[in-house]
Every structure is written in C-alpha cells, then in structure tokens.
Design a protein around this motif. Structure first.
Motif, PDB file in Angstrom:
ATOM      1  N   LEU A 228       0.812  -1.215   0.000  1.00  0.00           N
ATOM      2  CA  LEU A 228       0.000   0.000   0.000  1.00  0.00           C
ATOM      3  C   LEU A 228       0.845   1.265   0.000  1.00  0.00           C
ATOM      4  O   LEU A 228       0.306   2.365  -0.199  1.00  0.00           O
ATOM      5  N   TYR A 229       2.155   1.127   0.213  1.00  0.00           N
ATOM      6  CA  TYR A 229       3.038   2.284   0.348  1.00  0.00           C
ATOM      7  C   TYR A 229       4.132   2.352  -0.716  1.00  0.00           C
ATOM      8  O   TYR A 229       4.559   3.444  -1.096  1.00  0.00           O
ATOM      9  N   ILE A 230       4.603   1.223  -1.177  1.00  0.00           N
ATOM     10  CA  ILE A 230       5.857   1.189  -1.914  1.00  0.00           C
ATOM     11  C   ILE A 230       5.814   1.988  -3.215  1.00  0.00           C
ATOM     12  O   ILE A 230       6.834   2.497  -3.675  1.00  0.00           O
ATOM     13  N   SER A 231       4.652   2.167  -3.815  1.00  0.00           N
ATOM     14  CA  SER A 231       4.556   2.935  -5.057  1.00  0.00           C
ATOM     15  C   SER A 231       4.841   4.420  -4.846  1.00  0.00           C
ATOM     16  O   SER A 231       5.113   5.149  -5.804  1.00  0.00           O
ATOM     17  N   THR A 248       8.928 -14.359   3.822  1.00  0.00           N
ATOM     18  CA  THR A 248       8.313 -13.863   2.595  1.00  0.00           C
ATOM     19  C   THR A 248       9.106 -14.379   1.410  1.00  0.00           C
ATOM     20  O   THR A 248      10.322 -14.243   1.357  1.00  0.00           O
ATOM     21  N   SER A 249       8.428 -14.909   0.431  1.00  0.00           N
ATOM     22  CA  SER A 249       9.096 -15.546  -0.710  1.00  0.00           C
ATOM     23  C   SER A 249       9.649 -14.511  -1.680  1.00  0.00           C
ATOM     24  O   SER A 249       9.181 -13.371  -1.732  1.00  0.00           O
ATOM     25  N   PRO A 250      10.656 -14.901  -2.491  1.00  0.00           N
ATOM     26  CA  PRO A 250      11.154 -14.006  -3.536  1.00  0.00           C
ATOM     27  C   PRO A 250      10.068 -13.578  -4.510  1.00  0.00           C
ATOM     28  O   PRO A 250      10.120 -12.471  -5.053  1.00  0.00           O
ATOM     29  N   GLU A 251       9.089 -14.430  -4.725  1.00  0.00           N
ATOM     30  CA  GLU A 251       7.992 -14.070  -5.640  1.00  0.00           C
ATOM     31  C   GLU A 251       7.210 -12.869  -5.098  1.00  0.00           C
ATOM     32  O   GLU A 251       6.849 -11.954  -5.859  1.00  0.00           O
ATOM     33  N   THR A 252       6.981 -12.851  -3.789  1.00  0.00           N
ATOM     34  CA  THR A 252       6.325 -11.692  -3.179  1.00  0.00           C
ATOM     35  C   THR A 252       7.219 -10.469  -3.291  1.00  0.00           C
ATOM     36  O   THR A 252       6.741  -9.351  -3.552  1.00  0.00           O
ATOM     37  N   GLY A 253       8.524 -10.669  -3.111  1.00  0.00           N
ATOM     38  CA  GLY A 253       9.463  -9.564  -3.257  1.00  0.00           C
ATOM     39  C   GLY A 253       9.429  -8.957  -4.653  1.00  0.00           C
ATOM     40  O   GLY A 253       9.438  -7.729  -4.819  1.00  0.00           O
ATOM     41  N   GLU A 254       9.377  -9.802  -5.664  1.00  0.00           N
ATOM     42  CA  GLU A 254       9.305  -9.305  -7.038  1.00  0.00           C
ATOM     43  C   GLU A 254       7.994  -8.580  -7.296  1.00  0.00           C
ATOM     44  O   GLU A 254       7.963  -7.569  -8.013  1.00  0.00           O
ATOM     45  N   ARG A 255       6.905  -9.064  -6.714  1.00  0.00           N
ATOM     46  CA  ARG A 255       5.625  -8.356  -6.843  1.00  0.00           C
ATOM     47  C   ARG A 255       5.721  -6.956  -6.243  1.00  0.00           C
ATOM     48  O   ARG A 255       5.238  -5.979  -6.835  1.00  0.00           O
ATOM     49  N   LEU A 256       6.351  -6.865  -5.082  1.00  0.00           N
ATOM     50  CA  LEU A 256       6.528  -5.556  -4.456  1.00  0.00           C
ATOM     51  C   LEU A 256       7.395  -4.650  -5.328  1.00  0.00           C
ATOM     52  O   LEU A 256       7.049  -3.482  -5.553  1.00  0.00           O
ATOM     53  N   ALA A 257       8.501  -5.176  -5.830  1.00  0.00           N
ATOM     54  CA  ALA A 257       9.403  -4.371  -6.657  1.00  0.00           C
ATOM     55  C   ALA A 257       8.713  -3.892  -7.924  1.00  0.00           C
ATOM     56  O   ALA A 257       8.921  -2.748  -8.375  1.00  0.00           O
ATOM     57  N   ASN A 258       7.876  -4.724  -8.497  1.00  0.00           N
ATOM     58  CA  ASN A 258       7.201  -4.366  -9.749  1.00  0.00           C
ATOM     59  C   ASN A 258       6.152  -3.279  -9.571  1.00  0.00           C
ATOM     60  O   ASN A 258       5.688  -2.693 -10.565  1.00  0.00           O
ATOM     61  N   LEU A 259       5.776  -2.985  -8.328  1.00  0.00           N
ATOM     62  CA  LEU A 259       4.833  -1.896  -8.074  1.00  0.00           C
ATOM     63  C   LEU A 259       5.472  -0.529  -8.263  1.00  0.00           C
ATOM     64  O   LEU A 259       4.753   0.478  -8.374  1.00  0.00           O
ATOM     65  N   ASN A 260       6.819  -0.480  -8.285  1.00  0.00           N
ATOM     66  CA  ASN A 260       7.493   0.816  -8.422  1.00  0.00           C
ATOM     67  C   ASN A 260       8.822   0.665  -9.159  1.00  0.00           C
ATOM     68  O   ASN A 260       9.900   0.828  -8.579  1.00  0.00           O
ATOM     69  N   PRO A 261       8.776   0.349 -10.457  1.00  0.00           N
ATOM     70  CA  PRO A 261      10.025   0.177 -11.207  1.00  0.00           C
ATOM     71  C   PRO A 261      10.813   1.469 -11.394  1.00  0.00           C
ATOM     72  O   PRO A 261      12.003   1.430 -11.722  1.00  0.00           O
ATOM     73  N   THR A 262      10.190   2.611 -11.173  1.00  0.00           N
ATOM     74  CA  THR A 262      10.898   3.888 -11.307  1.00  0.00           C
ATOM     75  C   THR A 262      11.937   4.054 -10.201  1.00  0.00           C
ATOM     76  O   THR A 262      13.085   4.431 -10.453  1.00  0.00           O
ATOM     77  N   ALA A 263      11.537   3.783  -8.952  1.00  0.00           N
ATOM     78  CA  ALA A 263      12.463   3.931  -7.822  1.00  0.00           C
ATOM     79  C   ALA A 263      13.314   2.690  -7.605  1.00  0.00           C
ATOM     80  O   ALA A 263      14.498   2.794  -7.260  1.00  0.00           O
TER      81      ALA A 263
END
Length: 296
Positions: A228-231, A248-263
């Motif tokens: 809810l915040y990372i973007s 937390t799995s790497p798959e969840t980590g990648e989902r989080l990272a993909n929410l804000n590819p700019t930063a």
C-alpha cells in the motif's frame, strides 16, 4: 553486542530514549578528521529474538575506507533503551527519522533488512531529504498484499497476558530458543550458525525489558501491508532477497518491486540463503552491495 575491532559505541537521545550506535573509531582503521566528512552509510537491523546491530557486523567493516559507518541498535533492542511499552509502527518511523537527523549531516545511503527495511521505505516516503539511496534486504511488512499476520495463531497466542512472557523466556531468551529461531527463520543452512552468532543474539535477548519489543513484533503490532506504500517511494533503491527466506518468498518480493520500477532500480535474488544473507554469506552480500552502490 559483539562489535568488530576498531568500532566504538556512541549514542543519541530519541523521543523514546537513548539509542546506541557503532562507528569506526580506532585501529586497525585509519581514522582522522577527514573521516567525519565521508558520506554516511547507515546499517539498520531487522527484528526477531535477540536482534541488534550485530546482524550487520560481518559486512559494515568492509566499507570503512569509503563511508562513515553508522550501525545502531534500534530502540528496544541490543544496548539501546528498552521502554516498557507495547511498541507501534510509529515508534520506529519516528526514532529512525530522529537517528538520521541527529547523525547524518548529508543525505544517507541506508542499508536495512526485513521489517525494518519496510519501515525505512515509509520513512523515505515521509522524508526523502534524509536519503541518498536505499539498499534493502527482504523488505516486507509481513502482511503484504492483504496477508494479515496479526490474525495468525502465533500472533494471537503471544497476545495472551502472562503466557506471552512465559513463551518469551522459555522459547526465545535461551540458547536453544535462539538457535531454533535462527535455524527456522533466518538461515537456509544450519551449519552456518556458529556459536558467536547464538551468543550475540542471546546477549541481546536477555537485556532487561527486551521482551517488550520482541513480543510486539511477534504479536503482529508492527506488521503492515507494504504494497500500500511502496509505489510512493522516490528514493533510488536496490533490493536483495534470500532465495529461501521463510517469512516472505522471492515471488512476493518481485511483486513488491514491480509496483514501483521507477524507484526500484534492481532486484537481486541470492541463492541458498534465508532471511539474513549478510550473516549467512557476508562476503557475497558485500559484493552485491558494492555492485548496488555503483548502480544507484
């Protein structure tokens, strides 16, 4: 608790009490007046039974020549003060902010792990002026994408008065409890858990009132949904993720990272390590951090 050679203990006063931190002060490091002008590199440890700045102690000496190293024990952990209270998310957002304000004269590169890394993202959203870049190991609010850790069975048990203290002192704050936590939650390979690591975590876990922060963490009071915040993050960021992280799995980590590819400029998985690759394979982690520092 078990700081490397040449590192000394200093402290600041936060709104929740005194926060201890470690920085290079003497031989074998060549410390002089110009060292204070080096850019700040801050290492923030994660949460769990007996956590402290020791978590990063096999990594941060490698950067003494290039940076002013600052590695605090967060409030409620290590040698810092342990207020008798139920800790909340805002307590750590506030004290991390206060630490950076008081110790860093220029925007800092901050390296943080697990739940503290998720807090650091929220601090960077609120105060981007304090940060140059972020390197985060397994950043997770532990309730990401709607997964509510606070409703788990363990969380509910830990919230039971009296039983919570019994569980802490019998299940965590003893050698078997610390080893079990490291084995089950932090390391992929148990043969990498050597006696000094257990001793360092145990010393921190047995500090007076250490149970308050630990039980707030295990009880779910510090967890939130990072998605809810990372973007909103604008600070250049690199993420490291242990392949066998049990929280937390790497798959969840990648989902989080993909929410804000700019930063989030880079996401790197490290094979055959758990939640704390910086303790499990410190040399590899140092190498990845050096790569990130160049990229960011």
């Amino acid at each position: 608790m078990f700081e490397p050679n040449g590192f000394g203990q200093r402290s600041i006063v936060t709104s929740l009490g005194r926060m201890v931190y470690y920085t290079a002060e003497s031989a074998p490091w060549n410390i002089n007046e110009s060292s204070a002008e080096l850019p700040p590199l801050v290492f923030l440890h994660g949460f769990g039974g007996g956590s402290s700045a020791y978590e990063w102690s096999k990594v941060y000496p490698a950067f003494v020549d290039e940076y002013q190293i600052l590695a605090p024990d967060l409030i409620g952990w290590g040698r810092s003060e342990h207020p008798e209270k139920n800790y909340k998310i805002e307590d750590y957002l506030t004290t991390i902010t206060e630490f950076l304000e008081q110790t860093c004269s220029t925007p800092a590169i901050v390296i943080a792990s697990s739940l503290t890394a998720a807090f650091t993202i929220r601090v960077a959203i609120q105060r981007p002026d304090l940060f140059k870049s972020l390197i985060l190991v397994t950043p997770s609010g532990l309730s990401d994408f709607g997964e509510d850790y606070g409703q788990s069975l363990l969380s509910q048990i830990v919230k039971t008065p009296f039983l919570d203290r019994v569980l802490y002192f019998t299940g965590i704050a003893n050698p078997a409890g610390i080893y079990g936590f490291l084995h089950n939650r932090q390391f992929a390979q148990p043969d990498r858990i050597y006696p000094e690591i257990v001793a360092a975590y145990l010393t921190s876990a047995q500090q007076p009132n250490a149970e308050y922060a630990a039980l707030s963490f295990v009880g779910g009071d510090l967890c939130f949904d990072l998605s809810l915040y990372i973007s909103q993050l604008i600070t250049p960021t690199g993420i490291i993720w242990g392949e066998k992280s049990s929280f937390t799995s790497p798959e969840t980590g990648e989902r989080l990272a993909n929410l804000n590819p700019t930063a989030i400029k880079v996401f790197q998985k490290i094979d055959n390590v758990g939640l704390t690759p910086h303790l499990e394979l410190p040399a590899v982690t140092i190498g990845v951090i050096r790569q990130f520092l160049k990229m960011l």
